[in-house]
Enzyme design. Structure first.
Site, PDB file in Angstrom:
ATOM      1  N   CYS A 413       0.813  -1.220   0.000  1.00  0.00           N
ATOM      2  CA  CYS A 413       0.000   0.000   0.000  1.00  0.00           C
ATOM      3  C   CYS A 413       0.850   1.275   0.000  1.00  0.00           C
ATOM      4  CB  CYS A 413      -0.973   0.002   1.169  1.00  0.00           C
ATOM      5  SG  CYS A 413      -0.243  -0.377   2.774  1.00  0.00           S
ATOM      6  N   ASP A 537      -7.611   5.397  -1.266  1.00  0.00           N
ATOM      7  CA  ASP A 537      -7.226   4.147  -0.607  1.00  0.00           C
ATOM      8  C   ASP A 537      -6.496   3.226  -1.581  1.00  0.00           C
ATOM      9  OD1 ASP A 537      -7.038   1.813   0.877  1.00  0.00           O
ATOM     10  OD2 ASP A 537      -8.996   2.089   1.810  1.00  0.00           O
ATOM     11  N   HIS A 539      -5.621   0.217  -1.095  1.00  0.00           N
ATOM     12  CA  HIS A 539      -5.901  -1.193  -0.812  1.00  0.00           C
ATOM     13  C   HIS A 539      -6.936  -1.799  -1.760  1.00  0.00           C
ATOM     14  CE1 HIS A 539      -4.461   0.616   3.002  1.00  0.00           C
ATOM     15  NE2 HIS A 539      -3.753  -0.503   3.076  1.00  0.00           N
TER      16      HIS A 539
END
Length: 580
Positions: A413, A537, A539
């Site tokens: 990440c 994000d 992820h």
């Protein structure tokens, strides 16, 4: 006649330094409204400055008047006002010295009278007032090299002949997306009383850019040009008659193939008969700019090839067309870019007119590599009421797990957040560094001595400090590190994050616990302490589907409870280099 003036909010930054003298303002005029898009500094020779500025502006955009802080701007700047085309509504916009507040707007008539006009200061959305027309063609430029005298004179004569041909009635513009031909005398394929909307309706959705979640579209009309360049004789000879022009005697001739690529802004209220005139003006302006480029950068036996680039700086509501020698690199063009910044009243603190800053038209190749761009522009607004929202300035690409056919699920990440940060500097024109792979990032950390050689090829995490090291090594970008001992303290950093996005405008990488994210903005109310963070994000593991990313919250506004209340967080705040 202008009855209303709408002034771009972005122009107020140019008001602060007007204590004496004036600046030129440019924009678009419809039948009743003048849209002021930006400012131009005034040189000692107003006519020369006007001619130069017009080579930068799209067709349909022109100098409309002056911006002044003087008590009597008419008497003090009458020479400048008289240089402006009297067919336009010559505006006089007065401001208070040292402030960003506009006092009044008047129209200066040909007989010297001043009429006060109604005006508003607002964000000007170009797609709502103009259609973008792009014209592309190739024109052969041939001119003799005299044994005595300057070859620049021969070049000027050849350019003037081409301009005459383009301005003639024999020039035709073909709309690429439909069977329509336009010329100064009429339109073939549409009724003569048609409006610009008739052309827009004929192009498909692939030629339109949706602007956020609005229904408005920015439509680009593509035109090709067919014209007779025989020294203006097309006005006198029937179009069915072939014309051969020749001269006898030995002569050295240079032949350059010019690739003209122009932009014209056509008000949505424009009539079909106005289109060809606007396109013709754009081509003539670019020919003048190309002539200047060839004259300044060529030698007798080595002629440069001029190339057009269209840029729409974040600081402006207008598109500008610049001409650079195709063979020159960024370093060689630094002085020209500096002149552009100074002329158009842009600070010398960020690149705006490098080749990589060029505007991407619908259907054109871009440098985003197929990644989603500016995902945050599609998310709903923050729920903080009364706050001040500050977001990333400019463009970036969204990088997340499992992209590039590389499995970094559950460990990459921070690598992906770093890639997003690098993309921002790339798309803003600070450098042309490729988006670094995980291997490149790891090898960089090993090369600088931060990691052991075994780190390369591993699945080990990195944090904010490592991100700052890679930015410094690969891009020459320094970073500030902002830390909080727990996620519960993130609410106290609202003012500092606001300052970062207002002054630097770069995305922020934040790492804490076992997770890393990218912060793209903050909405903070100093009175109540309410705060929301705009999070990208990394992820996410799915495909590049914008609707899923937005609807599922992979990009969106998050409250203070988004952070792990007990985890320590470090934020990497990249700082913009002061370069142009």
């Amino acid at each position: 006649m202008t009855t209303c003036v709408k002034i771009s909010q972005k122009i107020t930054e140019n008001c602060k330094d007007i204590n004496s003298g004036c600046k030129l303002v440019f924009g678009v005029q419809s039948s009743t409204t003048s849209y002021v898009l930006g400012c131009v500094s005034v040189s000692e020779d107003p006519v020369k400055r006007l001619n130069y500025v017009h080579t930068l502006l799209p067709g349909g955009v022109q100098v409309l008047g002056i911006l002044s802080a003087d008590a009597d701007p008419v008497s003090k700047h009458r020479d400048v006002l008289n240089c402006i085309d009297q067919e336009t509504s010559r505006l006089i916009i007065t401001v208070k010295k040292g402030q960003t507040q506009i006092d009044s707007v008047h129209e200066f008539s040909a007989d010297g009278d001043c009429v006060q006009l109604q005006w508003t200061l607002e964000h000007i959305d170009l797609p709502s007032i103009c259609v973008v027309a792009r014209t592309r063609c190739q024109i052969s430029l041939a001119f003799p090299l005299p044994e005595k005298g300057k070859w620049q004179d021969s070049l000027n004569t050849a350019i003037e002949n081409i301009k005459t041909g383009i301005a003639s009635q024999s020039t035709m513009f073909r709309l690429e997306q439909a069977n329509v031909l336009l010329c100064s005398s009429g339109c073939y394929g549409l009724p003569d009383d048609s409006s610009i909307h008739s052309l827009v309706d004929m192009v498909g959705d692939e030629n339109a850019i949706q602007t956020r979640r609005k229904e408005k579209k920015q439509v680009t009309l593509l035109f090709e040009v067919y014209t007779d360049m025989c020294n203006g004789c097309s006005e006198k000879v029937p179009s069915c008659s072939p014309v051969i022009s020749y001269k006898t005697g030995p002569v050295k001739v240079t032949n350059l193939l010019l690739n003209l690529d122009t932009v014209t802004l056509l008000p949505t209220s424009a009539h079909i008969s106005d289109v060809s005139k606007g396109l013709s003006v754009s081509l003539q302006r670019q020919l003048v700019a190309m002539e200047t480029c060839i004259s300044q950068h060529s030698k007798l036996k080595s002629f440069v090839k001029p190339k057009s680039y269209h840029c729409k700086p974040l600081l402006s509501d207008c598109v500008f067309s610049v001409i650079y020698p195709d063979s020159f690199d960024n370093k060689q063009l630094e002085l020209e870019r500096k002149q552009l910044h100074e002329c158009l009243c842009f600070a010398l603190d960020r690149p705006l007119f490098r080749r990589v800053n060029r505007f991407t038209f619908p259907g054109s190749h871009d440098n985003t590599g197929g990644y989603l761009v500016n995902v945050h522009e599609h998310v709903p607004r923050s729920k903080v009421t009364g706050g001040t929202m500050c977001c990333v300035q400019g463009s970036y690409t969204y990088h997340h797990y499992m992209q590039d056919r590389f499995d970094d699920n559950k460990w990459g990440c921070a690598y992906r957040s770093l890639q997003t940060l690098v993309s921002w500097f790339r798309l803003q024109g600070y450098n042309d560094t490729e988006i670094p792979s995980h291997h490149t990032i790891q090898q960089t950390l090993v090369d600088i001595g931060d990691k052991e050689p075994s780190f390369v090829g591993s699945r080990k995490w990195i944090g904010s400090m490592e991100v700052s090291f890679v930015l410094d090594t690969l891009l020459g970008v320094t970073s500030k590190i902002l830390s909080v001992s727990s996620g519960a303290e993130m609410s106290s950093k609202g003012r500092e994050l606001q300052s970062h996005f207002q002054t630097q405008g770069t995305p922020i990488m934040i790492g804490g616990g076992v997770l890393a994210h990218t912060i793209l903005g903050v909405d903070y109310d100093e009175v109540t302490g309410n705060i929301a963070f705009l999070i990208l994000d990394p992820h996410y593991t799915g495909a590049e589907e914008l609707k899923i990313i937005v609807d599922k919250g992979w990009c969106g506004w998050k409250g203070p409870d988004f952070w792990d209340q007990h985890a320590h967080y470090n934020m990497c705040l990249p700082q913009r280099p002061c370069v142009i």
